[in-house]
Design a protein around this motif. Structure first.
Motif, PDB file in Angstrom:
ATOM      1  N   ARG A  52      10.854  12.071   6.993  1.00  0.00           N
ATOM      2  CA  ARG A  52      11.680  11.705   7.830  1.00  0.00           C
ATOM      3  C   ARG A  52      12.416   9.589   8.393  1.00  0.00           C
ATOM      4  O   ARG A  52      13.403   9.266   8.394  1.00  0.00           O
ATOM      5  CB  ARG A  52      11.724  12.402   9.745  1.00  0.00           C
ATOM      6  CG  ARG A  52      12.634  11.754  10.307  1.00  0.00           C
ATOM      7  CD  ARG A  52      12.462  13.253  11.550  1.00  0.00           C
ATOM      8  NE  ARG A  52      11.451  12.872  12.438  1.00  0.00           N
ATOM      9  CZ  ARG A  52       9.959  13.937  12.063  1.00  0.00           C
ATOM     10  NH1 ARG A  52      10.480  15.125  11.781  1.00  0.00           N
ATOM     11  NH2 ARG A  52       9.907  13.401  12.736  1.00  0.00           N
ATOM     12  N   SER A  53      10.838   9.402   8.009  1.00  0.00           N
ATOM     13  CA  SER A  53      10.635   7.786   8.117  1.00  0.00           C
ATOM     14  C   SER A  53       9.547   7.224   7.219  1.00  0.00           C
ATOM     15  O   SER A  53       8.936   8.399   6.563  1.00  0.00           O
ATOM     16  CB  SER A  53      10.201   8.012   9.857  1.00  0.00           C
ATOM     17  OG  SER A  53       9.058   8.523   9.660  1.00  0.00           O
ATOM     18  N   PRO A  54       9.501   5.984   6.686  1.00  0.00           N
ATOM     19  CA  PRO A  54       8.551   5.707   5.682  1.00  0.00           C
ATOM     20  C   PRO A  54       6.914   6.217   6.423  1.00  0.00           C
ATOM     21  O   PRO A  54       6.428   6.537   7.795  1.00  0.00           O
ATOM     22  CB  PRO A  54       8.113   4.596   6.025  1.00  0.00           C
ATOM     23  CG  PRO A  54       9.927   3.906   6.446  1.00  0.00           C
ATOM     24  CD  PRO A  54      10.192   4.929   6.899  1.00  0.00           C
ATOM     25  N   PRO A  55       5.425   6.161   5.454  1.00  0.00           N
ATOM     26  CA  PRO A  55       4.194   6.837   5.817  1.00  0.00           C
ATOM     27  C   PRO A  55       3.570   5.860   6.924  1.00  0.00           C
ATOM     28  O   PRO A  55       4.467   4.338   6.946  1.00  0.00           O
ATOM     29  CB  PRO A  55       3.950   6.490   4.841  1.00  0.00           C
ATOM     30  CG  PRO A  55       5.002   6.582   3.825  1.00  0.00           C
ATOM     31  CD  PRO A  55       5.550   6.403   4.197  1.00  0.00           C
ATOM     32  N   LEU A 114       2.374  11.705   7.647  1.00  0.00           N
ATOM     33  CA  LEU A 114       3.771  11.833   7.354  1.00  0.00           C
ATOM     34  C   LEU A 114       4.535  12.694   8.112  1.00  0.00           C
ATOM     35  O   LEU A 114       4.057  13.282   8.840  1.00  0.00           O
ATOM     36  CB  LEU A 114       3.526  12.093   5.933  1.00  0.00           C
ATOM     37  CG  LEU A 114       2.239  11.214   4.736  1.00  0.00           C
ATOM     38  CD1 LEU A 114       2.442  11.926   3.918  1.00  0.00           C
ATOM     39  CD2 LEU A 114       3.275  10.240   4.484  1.00  0.00           C
ATOM     40  N   GLN A 115       5.811  11.983   8.644  1.00  0.00           N
ATOM     41  CA  GLN A 115       7.160  13.007   9.365  1.00  0.00           C
ATOM     42  C   GLN A 115       7.688  13.244   8.611  1.00  0.00           C
ATOM     43  O   GLN A 115       8.559  12.839   8.007  1.00  0.00           O
ATOM     44  CB  GLN A 115       7.273  12.053  10.491  1.00  0.00           C
ATOM     45  CG  GLN A 115       6.379  11.420  11.277  1.00  0.00           C
ATOM     46  CD  GLN A 115       5.252  12.445  12.455  1.00  0.00           C
ATOM     47  OE1 GLN A 115       6.194  13.238  12.701  1.00  0.00           O
ATOM     48  NE2 GLN A 115       4.362  11.874  12.632  1.00  0.00           N
ATOM     49  N   LEU A 116       7.805  14.719   8.541  1.00  0.00           N
ATOM     50  CA  LEU A 116       8.724  15.762   7.388  1.00  0.00           C
ATOM     51  C   LEU A 116      10.633  15.438   7.605  1.00  0.00           C
ATOM     52  O   LEU A 116      10.454  16.029   8.819  1.00  0.00           O
ATOM     53  CB  LEU A 116       8.552  16.383   7.347  1.00  0.00           C
ATOM     54  CG  LEU A 116       6.491  17.002   6.603  1.00  0.00           C
ATOM     55  CD1 LEU A 116       5.990  17.956   6.238  1.00  0.00           C
ATOM     56  CD2 LEU A 116       6.046  16.376   5.781  1.00  0.00           C
ATOM     57  N   ALA A 117      10.856  15.280   7.241  1.00  0.00           N
ATOM     58  CA  ALA A 117      12.204  15.297   7.645  1.00  0.00           C
ATOM     59  C   ALA A 117      12.644  17.355   7.394  1.00  0.00           C
ATOM     60  O   ALA A 117      13.775  17.326   7.490  1.00  0.00           O
ATOM     61  CB  ALA A 117      12.966  14.638   6.316  1.00  0.00           C
ATOM     62  N   ASP A 118      12.226  17.650   6.274  1.00  0.00           N
ATOM     63  CA  ASP A 118      12.693  19.396   5.917  1.00  0.00           C
ATOM     64  C   ASP A 118      11.336  19.874   6.396  1.00  0.00           C
ATOM     65  O   ASP A 118      10.559  19.714   5.956  1.00  0.00           O
ATOM     66  CB  ASP A 118      13.332  19.393   4.314  1.00  0.00           C
ATOM     67  CG  ASP A 118      13.493  21.121   4.446  1.00  0.00           C
ATOM     68  OD1 ASP A 118      13.101  21.415   5.832  1.00  0.00           O
ATOM     69  OD2 ASP A 118      14.289  21.450   3.218  1.00  0.00           O
ATOM     70  N   ILE A 176       1.272  -0.709   0.080  1.00  0.00           N
ATOM     71  CA  ILE A 176      -0.105   0.359  -0.257  1.00  0.00           C
ATOM     72  C   ILE A 176       0.728   1.009  -0.296  1.00  0.00           C
ATOM     73  O   ILE A 176       1.589   1.404   0.847  1.00  0.00           O
ATOM     74  CB  ILE A 176      -1.356  -0.138   1.253  1.00  0.00           C
ATOM     75  CG1 ILE A 176      -1.769  -0.807   1.052  1.00  0.00           C
ATOM     76  CG2 ILE A 176      -1.630   1.641   1.707  1.00  0.00           C
ATOM     77  CD1 ILE A 176      -2.747  -1.290   2.264  1.00  0.00           C
ATOM     78  N   ASP A 177       0.528   2.070  -0.899  1.00  0.00           N
ATOM     79  CA  ASP A 177       1.612   3.422  -1.018  1.00  0.00           C
ATOM     80  C   ASP A 177       1.024   4.788  -0.870  1.00  0.00           C
ATOM     81  O   ASP A 177      -0.243   4.769  -2.471  1.00  0.00           O
ATOM     82  CB  ASP A 177       2.630   2.847  -1.667  1.00  0.00           C
ATOM     83  CG  ASP A 177       2.693   4.576  -2.083  1.00  0.00           C
ATOM     84  OD1 ASP A 177       3.151   4.887  -1.509  1.00  0.00           O
ATOM     85  OD2 ASP A 177       4.590   4.395  -3.511  1.00  0.00           O
ATOM     86  N   LEU A 178       0.518   5.287  -0.134  1.00  0.00           N
ATOM     87  CA  LEU A 178      -0.625   6.966  -0.167  1.00  0.00           C
ATOM     88  C   LEU A 178       0.202   7.502  -1.043  1.00  0.00           C
ATOM     89  O   LEU A 178      -0.737   8.164  -2.643  1.00  0.00           O
ATOM     90  CB  LEU A 178      -0.164   7.956   0.774  1.00  0.00           C
ATOM     91  CG  LEU A 178      -0.876   8.703   0.928  1.00  0.00           C
ATOM     92  CD1 LEU A 178      -2.632   8.714   0.796  1.00  0.00           C
ATOM     93  CD2 LEU A 178      -0.709   9.660   1.573  1.00  0.00           C
ATOM     94  N   MET A 179       1.559   7.148  -1.894  1.00  0.00           N
ATOM     95  CA  MET A 179       1.749   8.154  -3.277  1.00  0.00           C
ATOM     96  C   MET A 179       1.767   7.286  -5.179  1.00  0.00           C
ATOM     97  O   MET A 179       2.206   8.010  -5.494  1.00  0.00           O
ATOM     98  CB  MET A 179       3.206   8.532  -3.017  1.00  0.00           C
ATOM     99  CG  MET A 179       3.354   9.878  -2.114  1.00  0.00           C
ATOM    100  SD  MET A 179       4.995  10.080  -1.431  1.00  0.00           S
ATOM    101  CE  MET A 179       4.900  10.500   0.154  1.00  0.00           C
ATOM    102  N   SER A 180       1.169   6.010  -4.758  1.00  0.00           N
ATOM    103  CA  SER A 180       1.139   5.605  -6.129  1.00  0.00           C
ATOM    104  C   SER A 180      -0.161   5.886  -6.839  1.00  0.00           C
ATOM    105  O   SER A 180      -1.366   7.191  -6.709  1.00  0.00           O
ATOM    106  CB  SER A 180       1.071   4.140  -5.741  1.00  0.00           C
ATOM    107  OG  SER A 180       0.107   3.645  -5.069  1.00  0.00           O
TER     108      SER A 180
END
Length: 221
Positions: A208-211, A60-64, A40-44
């Motif tokens: 920052r990490s996988p969804p 979703l944890q954002l790296a930037d 499963i992939d939210l971005m697909s």
């Protein structure tokens, strides 16, 4: 039985065990590959189905944290439900601030609750968006993230909205994280849970990490 025959039988048994283990390992690897392929992939293009249960959502944890300084957040959604949160963003540094996009009676509302500004903006659209069809949403950030402009299905709102919130560190799609529940309900009210699909999410920064997926499934097209 002679010692040599016992040794031959023992070696034969070892060979059978080795062959069985090798076949099981190969099967497991194929199964893992199939699982990864269908993951499963939210971005697909398939996206995810947010189920009509309270804990169903994607985090979703954002790296930037400079997501607002880098163009736009894009995604597509499809639903027959009149109400529900499409996404909201928060800042770890200023946890009482919130920006959110949600459906109310089939209309798109953009909520801003920052230290110096609080607003609930209705996006003007010619039809209700809970029609069971795919709709594309783009939230564009301009002037270093201080101005926001919303676009739905290629139609851009002529107005821009000020956003004075601190930089976002997390985005939640399709529902509410248990950690945020009190704040979100305080800012948005007890909105009925979103029931529908979200796909092709694009954000202008790394994660920052996988969804993290909670109580969701693959969206059926």
């Amino acid at each position: 039985m002679s010692h040599s025959k016992m040794m031959q039988q023992f070696l034969g048994l070892l060979y059978v065990l080795f062959l069985t283990e090798w076949m099981n390992t190969a099967y497991a690897r194929r199964s893992v590959r199939r699982l990864c392929k269908n993951e499963i992939d939210l971005m697909s293009d398939e996206g995810v189905r947010i189920e009509p249960v309270e804990r169903s959502h994607v985090e979703l944890q954002l790296a930037d944290q400079n997501v607002r300084n880098r163009n736009a957040i894009r995604f597509e959604f499809r639903t027959n439900a009149e109400n529900g949160i499409l996404f909201y963003g928060r800042s770890q540094a200023v946890p009482w601030e919130l920006v959110a996009l949600r459906l109310l009676s089939g209309d798109l509302h953009y909520k801003i609750h920052c230290s110096t500004l609080s607003a609930d903006v209705l996006f003007p659209h010619s039809q209700k968006l809970n029609d069971g069809k795919w709709h594309t949403v783009v939230v564009r950030y301009r002037r270093g993230g201080l101005k926001t402009q919303i676009e739905v299905d290629g139609i851009r709102d002529t107005k821009t909205y000020e956003v004075s919130c601190d930089r976002m560190t997390s985005l939640v799609f399709g529902g509410v994280s248990p950690h945020d529940r009190n704040l979100v309900y305080e800012r948005l009210g007890k909105v009925p849970h979103y029931d529908g699909c979200i796909r092709r999410v694009s954000i202008p920064t790394a994660l920052r990490s996988p969804p993290k997926y909670y109580a969701i499934s693959i969206c059926e097209h």
